[in-house]
Design a protein around this motif. Structure first.
Motif, PDB file in Angstrom:
ATOM      1  N   GLY A 198       0.787  -1.225   0.000  1.00 27.19           N
ATOM      2  CA  GLY A 198       0.000   0.000   0.000  1.00 27.19           C
ATOM      3  C   GLY A 198       0.820   1.277   0.000  1.00 27.19           C
ATOM      4  O   GLY A 198       0.268   2.372   0.051  1.00 27.19           O
ATOM      5  N   ASN A 199       2.143   1.162  -0.061  1.00 23.23           N
ATOM      6  CA  ASN A 199       2.992   2.347  -0.156  1.00 23.23           C
ATOM      7  C   ASN A 199       2.855   2.956  -1.546  1.00 23.23           C
ATOM      8  O   ASN A 199       2.806   2.232  -2.539  1.00 23.23           O
ATOM      9  N   ILE A 200       2.795   4.272  -1.608  1.00 20.99           N
ATOM     10  CA  ILE A 200       2.578   4.958  -2.876  1.00 20.99           C
ATOM     11  C   ILE A 200       3.633   6.033  -3.091  1.00 20.99           C
ATOM     12  O   ILE A 200       3.962   6.784  -2.175  1.00 20.99           O
ATOM     13  N   THR A 201       4.132   6.083  -4.317  1.00 20.27           N
ATOM     14  CA  THR A 201       4.956   7.205  -4.758  1.00 20.27           C
ATOM     15  C   THR A 201       4.106   8.000  -5.733  1.00 20.27           C
ATOM     16  O   THR A 201       3.562   7.434  -6.685  1.00 20.27           O
ATOM     17  N   GLY A 202       3.975   9.284  -5.476  1.00 23.67           N
ATOM     18  CA  GLY A 202       3.228  10.163  -6.361  1.00 23.67           C
ATOM     19  C   GLY A 202       4.119  11.297  -6.828  1.00 23.67           C
ATOM     20  O   GLY A 202       4.750  11.967  -6.016  1.00 23.67           O
ATOM     21  N   LEU A 203       4.179  11.490  -8.132  1.00 24.35           N
ATOM     22  CA  LEU A 203       5.031  12.528  -8.715  1.00 24.35           C
ATOM     23  C   LEU A 203       4.170  13.475  -9.537  1.00 24.35           C
ATOM     24  O   LEU A 203       3.365  13.031 -10.358  1.00 24.35           O
ATOM     25  N   VAL A 204       4.357  14.773  -9.329  1.00 24.95           N
ATOM     26  CA  VAL A 204       3.606  15.794 -10.050  1.00 24.95           C
ATOM     27  C   VAL A 204       4.573  16.542 -10.958  1.00 24.95           C
ATOM     28  O   VAL A 204       5.636  16.983 -10.531  1.00 24.95           O
ATOM     29  N   SER A 205       4.173  16.698 -12.200  1.00 25.63           N
ATOM     30  CA  SER A 205       5.008  17.349 -13.205  1.00 25.63           C
ATOM     31  C   SER A 205       5.260  18.819 -12.893  1.00 25.63           C
ATOM     32  O   SER A 205       4.383  19.527 -12.404  1.00 25.63           O
ATOM     33  N   THR A 206       6.459  19.274 -13.238  1.00 21.61           N
ATOM     34  CA  THR A 206       6.785  20.699 -13.095  1.00 21.61           C
ATOM     35  C   THR A 206       5.880  21.554 -13.977  1.00 21.61           C
ATOM     36  O   THR A 206       5.651  22.715 -13.672  1.00 21.61           O
ATOM     37  N   ARG A 207       5.337  20.980 -15.052  1.00 17.09           N
ATOM     38  CA  ARG A 207       4.398  21.725 -15.919  1.00 17.09           C
ATOM     39  C   ARG A 207       3.118  22.079 -15.166  1.00 17.09           C
ATOM     40  O   ARG A 207       2.376  22.953 -15.576  1.00 17.09           O
ATOM     41  N   PHE A 208       2.843  21.342 -14.079  1.00 14.80           N
ATOM     42  CA  PHE A 208       1.641  21.572 -13.282  1.00 14.80           C
ATOM     43  C   PHE A 208       2.023  21.982 -11.863  1.00 14.80           C
ATOM     44  O   PHE A 208       1.366  21.617 -10.903  1.00 14.80           O
ATOM     45  N   PHE A 209       3.117  22.707 -11.757  1.00 21.15           N
ATOM     46  CA  PHE A 209       3.604  23.286 -10.503  1.00 21.15           C
ATOM     47  C   PHE A 209       4.050  22.245  -9.483  1.00 21.15           C
ATOM     48  O   PHE A 209       4.101  22.521  -8.296  1.00 21.15           O
ATOM     49  N   GLY A 210       4.414  21.055  -9.965  1.00 24.97           N
ATOM     50  CA  GLY A 210       4.986  20.037  -9.099  1.00 24.97           C
ATOM     51  C   GLY A 210       6.500  20.142  -9.115  1.00 24.97           C
ATOM     52  O   GLY A 210       7.071  21.116  -9.600  1.00 24.97           O
ATOM     53  N   SER A 211       7.156  19.112  -8.623  1.00 26.37           N
ATOM     54  CA  SER A 211       8.612  19.161  -8.507  1.00 26.37           C
ATOM     55  C   SER A 211       9.327  18.121  -9.362  1.00 26.37           C
ATOM     56  O   SER A 211      10.542  17.996  -9.289  1.00 26.37           O
ATOM     57  N   TYR A 212       8.594  17.355 -10.177  1.00 25.34           N
ATOM     58  CA  TYR A 212       9.238  16.303 -10.959  1.00 25.34           C
ATOM     59  C   TYR A 212       9.248  16.667 -12.438  1.00 25.34           C
ATOM     60  O   TYR A 212       8.213  16.969 -13.026  1.00 25.34           O
ATOM     61  N   ASP A 213      10.434  16.610 -13.047  1.00 21.59           N
ATOM     62  CA  ASP A 213      10.605  16.886 -14.468  1.00 21.59           C
ATOM     63  C   ASP A 213      10.607  15.550 -15.216  1.00 21.59           C
ATOM     64  O   ASP A 213      11.551  14.779 -15.109  1.00 21.59           O
ATOM     65  N   PHE A 214       9.552  15.265 -15.954  1.00 22.19           N
ATOM     66  CA  PHE A 214       9.417  14.009 -16.677  1.00 22.19           C
ATOM     67  C   PHE A 214      10.146  13.993 -18.021  1.00 22.19           C
ATOM     68  O   PHE A 214      10.099  13.004 -18.727  1.00 22.19           O
ATOM     69  N   SER A 215      10.831  15.078 -18.384  1.00 22.99           N
ATOM     70  CA  SER A 215      11.398  15.192 -19.727  1.00 22.99           C
ATOM     71  C   SER A 215      12.387  14.074 -20.070  1.00 22.99           C
ATOM     72  O   SER A 215      12.461  13.660 -21.224  1.00 22.99           O
ATOM     73  N   THR A 216      13.142  13.569 -19.124  1.00 27.68           N
ATOM     74  CA  THR A 216      14.085  12.493 -19.431  1.00 27.68           C
ATOM     75  C   THR A 216      13.536  11.114 -19.097  1.00 27.68           C
ATOM     76  O   THR A 216      13.858  10.139 -19.767  1.00 27.68           O
ATOM     77  N   SER A 217      12.699  10.999 -18.076  1.00 27.51           N
ATOM     78  CA  SER A 217      12.201   9.681 -17.670  1.00 27.51           C
ATOM     79  C   SER A 217      10.912   9.277 -18.385  1.00 27.51           C
ATOM     80  O   SER A 217      10.530   8.110 -18.357  1.00 27.51           O
ATOM     81  N   PHE A 218      10.235  10.223 -19.009  1.00 28.34           N
ATOM     82  CA  PHE A 218       9.006   9.936 -19.745  1.00 28.34           C
ATOM     83  C   PHE A 218       8.982  10.795 -20.999  1.00 28.34           C
ATOM     84  O   PHE A 218       8.179  11.720 -21.125  1.00 28.34           O
ATOM     85  N   PRO A 219       9.899  10.503 -21.942  1.00 29.54           N
ATOM     86  CA  PRO A 219      10.003  11.342 -23.146  1.00 29.54           C
ATOM     87  C   PRO A 219       8.708  11.289 -23.958  1.00 29.54           C
ATOM     88  O   PRO A 219       8.012  10.289 -23.978  1.00 29.54           O
ATOM     89  N   GLY A 220       8.400  12.399 -24.618  1.00 30.94           N
ATOM     90  CA  GLY A 220       7.188  12.455 -25.424  1.00 30.94           C
ATOM     91  C   GLY A 220       5.937  12.300 -24.589  1.00 30.94           C
ATOM     92  O   GLY A 220       5.046  11.525 -24.918  1.00 30.94           O
ATOM     93  N   SER A 221       5.881  13.026 -23.477  1.00 30.02           N
ATOM     94  CA  SER A 221       4.780  12.850 -22.529  1.00 30.02           C
ATOM     95  C   SER A 221       3.563  13.712 -22.852  1.00 30.02           C
ATOM     96  O   SER A 221       2.868  14.158 -21.967  1.00 30.02           O
ATOM     97  N   VAL A 222       3.322  13.914 -24.147  1.00 29.89           N
ATOM     98  CA  VAL A 222       2.128  14.647 -24.584  1.00 29.89           C
ATOM     99  C   VAL A 222       1.271  13.698 -25.424  1.00 29.89           C
ATOM    100  O   VAL A 222       1.741  13.117 -26.400  1.00 29.89           O
ATOM    101  N   LEU A 223       0.034  13.554 -25.028  1.00 25.30           N
ATOM    102  CA  LEU A 223      -0.935  12.729 -25.721  1.00 25.30           C
ATOM    103  C   LEU A 223      -1.850  13.640 -26.524  1.00 25.30           C
ATOM    104  O   LEU A 223      -2.434  14.572 -25.965  1.00 25.30           O
ATOM    105  N   THR A 224      -1.967  13.403 -27.822  1.00 31.02           N
ATOM    106  CA  THR A 224      -2.832  14.204 -28.676  1.00 31.02           C
ATOM    107  C   THR A 224      -4.044  13.370 -29.070  1.00 31.02           C
ATOM    108  O   THR A 224      -3.900  12.277 -29.635  1.00 31.02           O
ATOM    109  N   ILE A 225      -5.224  13.893 -28.751  1.00 26.68           N
ATOM    110  CA  ILE A 225      -6.478  13.227 -29.118  1.00 26.68           C
ATOM    111  C   ILE A 225      -7.079  14.005 -30.287  1.00 26.68           C
ATOM    112  O   ILE A 225      -7.284  15.207 -30.200  1.00 26.68           O
ATOM    113  N   THR A 226      -7.329  13.277 -31.371  1.00 30.87           N
ATOM    114  CA  THR A 226      -7.891  13.901 -32.581  1.00 30.87           C
ATOM    115  C   THR A 226      -9.324  13.404 -32.776  1.00 30.87           C
ATOM    116  O   THR A 226      -9.745  12.419 -32.156  1.00 30.87           O
ATOM    117  N   PRO A 227     -10.082  14.099 -33.642  1.00 28.40           N
ATOM    118  CA  PRO A 227     -11.488  13.679 -33.862  1.00 28.40           C
ATOM    119  C   PRO A 227     -11.613  12.261 -34.396  1.00 28.40           C
ATOM    120  O   PRO A 227     -10.735  11.681 -34.894  1.00 28.40           O
TER     121      PRO A 227
END
Length: 148
Positions: free
Chosen positions: A119-148
């Motif tokens: 039940g231990n949890i690690t939660g990381l919030v992106s710096t893009r959303f005022f958190g402290s974790y930069d996902f740029s190297t550990s989660f490259p291409g972290s943008v999801l585009t939804i099209t019609p």
């Protein structure tokens, strides 16, 4: 009388190592090949857990992708049935649920949660959303585009 020490309790949170979207662009109108089912969102997360005991091991992960104004989010979940897995990857999906309700546009990785069997949890919030974790190297291409 013999005194023995009780087994240790796992209070070590798992660690997020890396992740990736299995597809960065998804169409709301597309279907799973060969079916009439709508497409679904998929990602992979790699994590480790150094906890000990019967409840050790990676259990699940959840990802939240949100529009930059946070007006909408989509989430993906995945779990591991096997206990004691100290490292490995989890496949996450929304099973078509989030995609069906989401509007078109770009969704950025906002949150990553990794939970172990204790039940231990690690939660990381992106710096893009005022958190402290930069996902740029550990989660490259972290943008999801939804099209019609």
């Amino acid at each position: 009388m013999t005194v023995t020490s009780a087994p240790s309790f796992d209070d070590t949170a798992p660690l997020f190592v890396s992740g990736r979207l299995l597809q960065s662009k998804v169409s709301k109108s597309a279907t799973v090949p060969g079916t009439s089912r709508p497409q679904f969102l998929r990602a992979e997360v790699f994590a480790t857990d150094s906890g000990t005991g019967l409840t050790a091991g990676i259990a699940s992960s959840t990802l939240f992708f949100c529009k930059l104004d946070q007006s909408e989010c989509v989430y993906l979940n995945g779990s591991v049935g096997q206990r004691g897995l100290s490292e490995g990857s989890l496949l996450l999906s929304d099973n078509g649920n989030s995609l069906a309700r989401a509007s078109t546009g770009d969704y950025h990785l906002q949150l990553v949660y990794v939970r172990d069997h204790a039940g231990n949890i690690t939660g990381l919030v992106s710096t893009r959303f005022f958190g402290s974790y930069d996902f740029s190297t550990s989660f490259p291409g972290s943008v999801l585009t939804i099209t019609p």
